[in-house]
Scaffold this motif. Structure first.
Motif, PDB file in Angstrom:
ATOM      1  N   LEU A 185     -44.284  -6.362   6.391  1.00 27.39           N
ATOM      2  CA  LEU A 185     -43.916  -7.475   5.519  1.00 27.39           C
ATOM      3  C   LEU A 185     -42.870  -7.043   4.498  1.00 27.39           C
ATOM      4  O   LEU A 185     -41.936  -7.792   4.192  1.00 27.39           O
ATOM      5  CB  LEU A 185     -45.166  -8.011   4.812  1.00 27.39           C
ATOM      6  CG  LEU A 185     -46.195  -8.732   5.690  1.00 27.39           C
ATOM      7  CD1 LEU A 185     -47.421  -9.107   4.880  1.00 27.39           C
ATOM      8  CD2 LEU A 185     -45.583  -9.971   6.327  1.00 27.39           C
ATOM      9  N   GLU A 186     -43.042  -5.834   3.971  1.00 28.72           N
ATOM     10  CA  GLU A 186     -42.057  -5.306   3.023  1.00 28.72           C
ATOM     11  C   GLU A 186     -40.697  -5.122   3.687  1.00 28.72           C
ATOM     12  O   GLU A 186     -39.652  -5.441   3.106  1.00 28.72           O
ATOM     13  CB  GLU A 186     -42.552  -3.974   2.456  1.00 28.72           C
ATOM     14  CG  GLU A 186     -41.623  -3.331   1.439  1.00 28.72           C
ATOM     15  CD  GLU A 186     -41.590  -4.035   0.112  1.00 28.72           C
ATOM     16  OE1 GLU A 186     -40.724  -3.706  -0.715  1.00 28.72           O
ATOM     17  OE2 GLU A 186     -42.437  -4.931  -0.108  1.00 28.72           O
ATOM     18  N   LEU A 187     -40.715  -4.622   4.928  1.00 27.38           N
ATOM     19  CA  LEU A 187     -39.468  -4.439   5.677  1.00 27.38           C
ATOM     20  C   LEU A 187     -38.792  -5.784   5.917  1.00 27.38           C
ATOM     21  O   LEU A 187     -37.567  -5.904   5.754  1.00 27.38           O
ATOM     22  CB  LEU A 187     -39.757  -3.734   6.996  1.00 27.38           C
ATOM     23  CG  LEU A 187     -38.552  -3.521   7.925  1.00 27.38           C
ATOM     24  CD1 LEU A 187     -37.510  -2.635   7.254  1.00 27.38           C
ATOM     25  CD2 LEU A 187     -38.999  -2.901   9.242  1.00 27.38           C
ATOM     26  N   ARG A 188     -39.584  -6.788   6.284  1.00 26.64           N
ATOM     27  CA  ARG A 188     -39.009  -8.115   6.516  1.00 26.64           C
ATOM     28  C   ARG A 188     -38.388  -8.676   5.245  1.00 26.64           C
ATOM     29  O   ARG A 188     -37.312  -9.283   5.270  1.00 26.64           O
ATOM     30  CB  ARG A 188     -40.088  -9.070   7.035  1.00 26.64           C
ATOM     31  CG  ARG A 188     -39.557 -10.461   7.399  1.00 26.64           C
ATOM     32  CD  ARG A 188     -40.652 -11.368   7.879  1.00 26.64           C
ATOM     33  NE  ARG A 188     -41.589 -11.684   6.803  1.00 26.64           N
ATOM     34  CZ  ARG A 188     -42.654 -12.500   6.955  1.00 26.64           C
ATOM     35  NH1 ARG A 188     -42.892 -13.033   8.134  1.00 26.64           N
ATOM     36  NH2 ARG A 188     -43.447 -12.739   5.936  1.00 26.64           N
ATOM     37  N   LYS A 189     -39.059  -8.461   4.122  1.00 29.27           N
ATOM     38  CA  LYS A 189     -38.545  -8.933   2.841  1.00 29.27           C
ATOM     39  C   LYS A 189     -37.212  -8.278   2.519  1.00 29.27           C
ATOM     40  O   LYS A 189     -36.249  -8.959   2.122  1.00 29.27           O
ATOM     41  CB  LYS A 189     -39.567  -8.641   1.742  1.00 29.27           C
ATOM     42  CG  LYS A 189     -39.079  -8.961   0.334  1.00 29.27           C
ATOM     43  CD  LYS A 189     -40.097  -8.526  -0.706  1.00 29.27           C
ATOM     44  CE  LYS A 189     -39.573  -8.720  -2.120  1.00 29.27           C
ATOM     45  NZ  LYS A 189     -40.556  -8.244  -3.131  1.00 29.27           N
TER      46      LYS A 189
END
Length: 254
Positions: A8-12
């Protein structure tokens, strides 16, 4: 962080970087004409020397296609502070508070390094164009496809910029504990060879000075990165207990 939160952090971070590139591309659309004039200046210089040379747009939609590609390329360069910061922001959760300060200090140099590589490439592209077009026979014409020429220029600029970011990547891997300074130091011979090989390919002219001008700053940057990695390894060794690398079922001296 669990794997799901990492993703999720990578997607953000990727989303923010993508939006920045998109906004930069919009600005690049309006900067297309002056940037195109700057990139085709080596062609105009060759024409001024009496060479019959010109940029050819082969298809009906080629001008629009190239304007779109060049706008994205400009957006990638203009938004470099944003996507470089997003790379740093994705790495920092895995670092200690003190390591974050080291990473922030080195990442703050990443943007100038990337832009320095972009600027340095602009010094060599005219020499490359002049060198290769000099082989055109006196009674011949050199009609260059616009997509080939601009594609070559855009790739060269990005390669130069990313090459100057490699030391930042080495330091980042070291801060994460994935690469030791000693491992990087042992590969100094390969690093030297690759730097000169890259410089020789990027400056395909008989001028040896040009090759050394490109290879020398790259080697200096790698030397600085190796020094930072070794200092970080030394600091980490003092902080960790001597039995920190023992197996779970192995008795310690304590």
């Amino acid at each position: 962080m669990p794997l799901r939160e990492h993703l999720l952090e990578l997607r953000k971070r990727v989303t923010i970087a993508g939006i920045a590139v998109l906004l930069g591309s919009v600005a690049g659309w309006f900067l297309y004409d002056p940037v195109l004039d700057y990139l085709t200046a080596p062609i105009e210089a060759a024409k001024a020397r009496g060479l019959d040379i010109a940029i050819n747009f082969q298809g009906v939609g080629t001008p629009f296609d190239l304007k779109l590609k060049l706008s994205v390329w400009i957006g990638f360069i203009v938004s470099s502070p944003v996507w470089i910061y997003q790379l740093w922001a994705f790495v920092t959760p895995g670092l200690t508070k003190k390591e974050r300060r080291y990473a922030l200090g080195f990442m703050s140099a990443a943007v100038p390094l990337f832009l320095a590589g972009v600027w340095l490439s602009s010094l060599f592209i005219p020499n490359v164009v002049s060198f290769f077009t000099s082989f055109t026979p006196s009674d011949g014409a050199n009609i260059i496809a616009a997509e080939d020429y601009l594609g070559f220029v855009m790739r060269t600029v990005l390669v130069f910029g990313c090459a100057f970011l490699l030391p930042v990547v080495l330091v980042g891997l070291n801060l994460l504990g994935l690469l030791s300074g000693k491992a990087v130091l042992k590969a100094w011979r390969w690093v030297t060879v690759l730097c000169f090989l890259f410089a020789a390919i990027a400056t395909p002219t008989p001028d040896v000075v040009a090759m050394f001008t490109l290879a020398t700053p790259m080697l200096l940057l790698f030397a600085v990165a190796i020094g930072i990695c070794l200092l970080n390894d030394k600091r980490r060794a003092k902080r960790e207990p001597q039995y920190g690398d023992l197996a779970d079922d192995e008795a310690s001296a304590l």
